[in-house]
Motif scaffolding. Structure first.
Motif, PDB file in Angstrom:
ATOM      1  N   ASP A   1      -7.771  -6.650 -15.155  1.00  0.00           N
ATOM      2  CA  ASP A   1      -9.175  -7.022 -14.958  1.00  0.00           C
ATOM      3  C   ASP A   1      -9.404  -8.522 -15.152  1.00  0.00           C
ATOM      4  OD1 ASP A   1      -9.888  -4.420 -14.350  1.00  0.00           O
ATOM      5  OD2 ASP A   1     -10.677  -3.975 -16.354  1.00  0.00           O
ATOM      6  N   MET A   2      -8.524  -9.179 -15.887  1.00  0.00           N
ATOM      7  CA  MET A   2      -8.654 -10.620 -16.132  1.00  0.00           C
ATOM      8  C   MET A   2      -7.906 -11.458 -15.100  1.00  0.00           C
ATOM      9  SD  MET A   2      -8.486 -10.900 -20.285  1.00  0.00           S
ATOM     10  CE  MET A   2      -6.816 -10.282 -20.421  1.00  0.00           C
ATOM     11  N   THR A   3      -7.179 -10.811 -14.211  1.00  0.00           N
ATOM     12  CA  THR A   3      -6.356 -11.521 -13.227  1.00  0.00           C
ATOM     13  C   THR A   3      -7.222 -11.990 -12.062  1.00  0.00           C
ATOM     14  OG1 THR A   3      -4.481 -10.130 -13.813  1.00  0.00           O
ATOM     15  CG2 THR A   3      -4.342 -11.292 -11.725  1.00  0.00           C
ATOM     16  N   PRO A   4      -7.306 -13.308 -11.853  1.00  0.00           N
ATOM     17  CA  PRO A   4      -8.165 -13.803 -10.768  1.00  0.00           C
ATOM     18  C   PRO A   4      -7.706 -13.415  -9.370  1.00  0.00           C
ATOM     19  CG  PRO A   4      -6.959 -15.616 -11.791  1.00  0.00           C
ATOM     20  CD  PRO A   4      -6.664 -14.386 -12.592  1.00  0.00           C
ATOM     21  N   GLU A   5      -6.423 -13.131  -9.191  1.00  0.00           N
ATOM     22  CA  GLU A   5      -5.909 -12.760  -7.871  1.00  0.00           C
ATOM     23  C   GLU A   5      -5.658 -11.259  -7.771  1.00  0.00           C
ATOM     24  OE1 GLU A   5      -3.110 -15.559  -5.905  1.00  0.00           O
ATOM     25  OE2 GLU A   5      -3.006 -16.422  -7.929  1.00  0.00           O
ATOM     26  N   GLY A   6      -6.378 -10.481  -8.553  1.00  0.00           N
ATOM     27  CA  GLY A   6      -6.186  -9.040  -8.554  1.00  0.00           C
ATOM     28  C   GLY A   6      -6.512  -8.407  -7.213  1.00  0.00           C
ATOM     29  N   ALA A   7      -5.842  -7.309  -6.938  1.00  0.00           N
ATOM     30  CA  ALA A   7      -6.055  -6.548  -5.703  1.00  0.00           C
ATOM     31  C   ALA A   7      -6.095  -5.072  -6.060  1.00  0.00           C
ATOM     32  CB  ALA A   7      -4.917  -6.833  -4.723  1.00  0.00           C
ATOM     33  N   ALA A   8      -6.468  -4.250  -5.119  1.00  0.00           N
ATOM     34  CA  ALA A   8      -6.543  -2.806  -5.356  1.00  0.00           C
ATOM     35  C   ALA A   8      -5.193  -2.210  -5.737  1.00  0.00           C
ATOM     36  CB  ALA A   8      -7.102  -2.104  -4.122  1.00  0.00           C
ATOM     37  N   THR A   9      -4.107  -2.855  -5.325  1.00  0.00           N
ATOM     38  CA  THR A   9      -2.773  -2.340  -5.623  1.00  0.00           C
ATOM     39  C   THR A   9      -2.020  -3.223  -6.625  1.00  0.00           C
ATOM     40  OG1 THR A   9      -1.834  -3.449  -3.692  1.00  0.00           O
ATOM     41  CG2 THR A   9      -2.583  -1.157  -3.393  1.00  0.00           C
ATOM     42  N   SER A  10      -2.755  -3.955  -7.452  1.00  0.00           N
ATOM     43  CA  SER A  10      -2.130  -4.790  -8.471  1.00  0.00           C
ATOM     44  C   SER A  10      -1.517  -3.942  -9.574  1.00  0.00           C
ATOM     45  CB  SER A  10      -3.168  -5.726  -9.110  1.00  0.00           C
ATOM     46  OG  SER A  10      -3.511  -6.768  -8.245  1.00  0.00           O
ATOM     47  N   ARG A  11      -0.400  -4.415 -10.088  1.00  0.00           N
ATOM     48  CA  ARG A  11       0.265  -3.807 -11.252  1.00  0.00           C
ATOM     49  C   ARG A  11       0.868  -4.922 -12.079  1.00  0.00           C
ATOM     50  NH1 ARG A  11       1.780   1.562 -11.685  1.00  0.00           N
ATOM     51  NH2 ARG A  11       1.829   0.882 -13.871  1.00  0.00           N
TER      52      ARG A  11
ATOM     53  N   ALA B   1      13.599   6.754  -6.382  1.00  0.00           N
ATOM     54  CA  ALA B   1      12.636   6.990  -5.303  1.00  0.00           C
ATOM     55  C   ALA B   1      11.963   5.706  -4.832  1.00  0.00           C
ATOM     56  CB  ALA B   1      11.583   7.995  -5.754  1.00  0.00           C
ATOM     57  N   MET B   2      12.179   4.604  -5.544  1.00  0.00           N
ATOM     58  CA  MET B   2      11.571   3.322  -5.181  1.00  0.00           C
ATOM     59  C   MET B   2      12.480   2.469  -4.315  1.00  0.00           C
ATOM     60  SD  MET B   2       9.612   2.256  -8.645  1.00  0.00           S
ATOM     61  CE  MET B   2       8.339   3.300  -9.353  1.00  0.00           C
ATOM     62  N   ASP B   3      13.542   3.043  -3.785  1.00  0.00           N
ATOM     63  CA  ASP B   3      14.426   2.308  -2.881  1.00  0.00           C
ATOM     64  C   ASP B   3      13.616   1.824  -1.684  1.00  0.00           C
ATOM     65  OD1 ASP B   3      16.524   1.271  -1.401  1.00  0.00           O
ATOM     66  OD2 ASP B   3      17.307   3.218  -0.802  1.00  0.00           O
ATOM     67  N   GLY B   4      13.579   0.501  -1.496  1.00  0.00           N
ATOM     68  CA  GLY B   4      12.809  -0.094  -0.411  1.00  0.00           C
ATOM     69  C   GLY B   4      11.468  -0.645  -0.848  1.00  0.00           C
ATOM     70  N   LEU B   5      11.131  -0.498  -2.120  1.00  0.00           N
ATOM     71  CA  LEU B   5       9.860  -0.994  -2.655  1.00  0.00           C
ATOM     72  C   LEU B   5       9.664  -2.462  -2.305  1.00  0.00           C
ATOM     73  CD1 LEU B   5       7.383  -0.655  -4.605  1.00  0.00           C
ATOM     74  CD2 LEU B   5       8.926  -1.366  -6.436  1.00  0.00           C
ATOM     75  N   VAL B   6       8.439  -2.798  -1.909  1.00  0.00           N
ATOM     76  CA  VAL B   6       8.067  -4.180  -1.592  1.00  0.00           C
ATOM     77  C   VAL B   6       6.874  -4.555  -2.454  1.00  0.00           C
ATOM     78  CG1 VAL B   6       7.252  -5.775   0.192  1.00  0.00           C
ATOM     79  CG2 VAL B   6       8.897  -3.975   0.780  1.00  0.00           C
ATOM     80  N   VAL B   7       7.010  -5.679  -3.175  1.00  0.00           N
ATOM     81  CA  VAL B   7       5.899  -6.211  -3.964  1.00  0.00           C
ATOM     82  C   VAL B   7       5.708  -7.676  -3.630  1.00  0.00           C
ATOM     83  CG1 VAL B   7       6.164  -4.564  -5.868  1.00  0.00           C
ATOM     84  CG2 VAL B   7       7.348  -6.743  -5.974  1.00  0.00           C
TER      85      VAL B   7
ATOM     86  N   ASP C   1       0.795  -1.230   0.000  1.00  0.00           N
ATOM     87  CA  ASP C   1       0.000   0.000   0.000  1.00  0.00           C
ATOM     88  C   ASP C   1       0.828   1.280   0.000  1.00  0.00           C
ATOM     89  OD1 ASP C   1      -2.368  -1.442  -0.027  1.00  0.00           O
ATOM     90  OD2 ASP C   1      -2.645  -1.332   2.139  1.00  0.00           O
ATOM     91  N   GLY C   2       1.818   1.353   0.858  1.00  0.00           N
ATOM     92  CA  GLY C   2       2.598   2.570   0.994  1.00  0.00           C
ATOM     93  C   GLY C   2       3.419   2.931  -0.232  1.00  0.00           C
TER      94      GLY C   2
END
Length: 106
Positions: free
Chosen positions: A73-83, A93-99, A55-56
């Motif tokens: 939209d076709m991804t069965p495991e989609g979430a609000a923060t899916s990419r 600026a993405m140093d520390g990014l967690v996915v 989220d952050g």
């Protein structure tokens, strides 16, 4: 140098060195992160590089275009923060990014 953390569905973590101007998908592929299939090679045409951004960090990943949204939209495991990792261009600026990776890719 910064880092990005990919977390598999089972909790296994993979920390990779951040390289600005590469896609998030390319980071995963270059570092042999399991669970990122990248079947289309980054063309936003298959959905096999689906990630769920903590989220952050979501706002820092940029805007979703129409093609990416259609694939998500076709991804069965989609979430609000899916990419799709192929559509996220990594910056310093993405140093520390967690996915997180879904259990299955499309």
């Amino acid at each position: 140098m910064g880092q990005i953390t990919f977390i598999e569905h089972d909790g296994t973590q993979h920390e990779v060195t951040l390289e600005a101007d590469k896609s998030l998908m390319q980071h995963a592929v270059d570092n042999l992160v399991p669970g990122i299939d990248a079947d289309c090679g980054g063309g936003c045409a298959c959905g096999t590089c689906h990630v769920i951004v903590d989220d952050g960090w979501y706002a820092k990943t940029g805007a979703i275009n129409g093609d990416e949204q259609q694939m998500l939209d076709m991804t069965p495991e989609g979430a609000a923060t899916s990419r799709l990792a192929c559509q996220v261009q990594v910056t310093e600026a993405m140093d520390g990014l967690v996915v997180r990776l879904p259990e299955f890719q499309m």
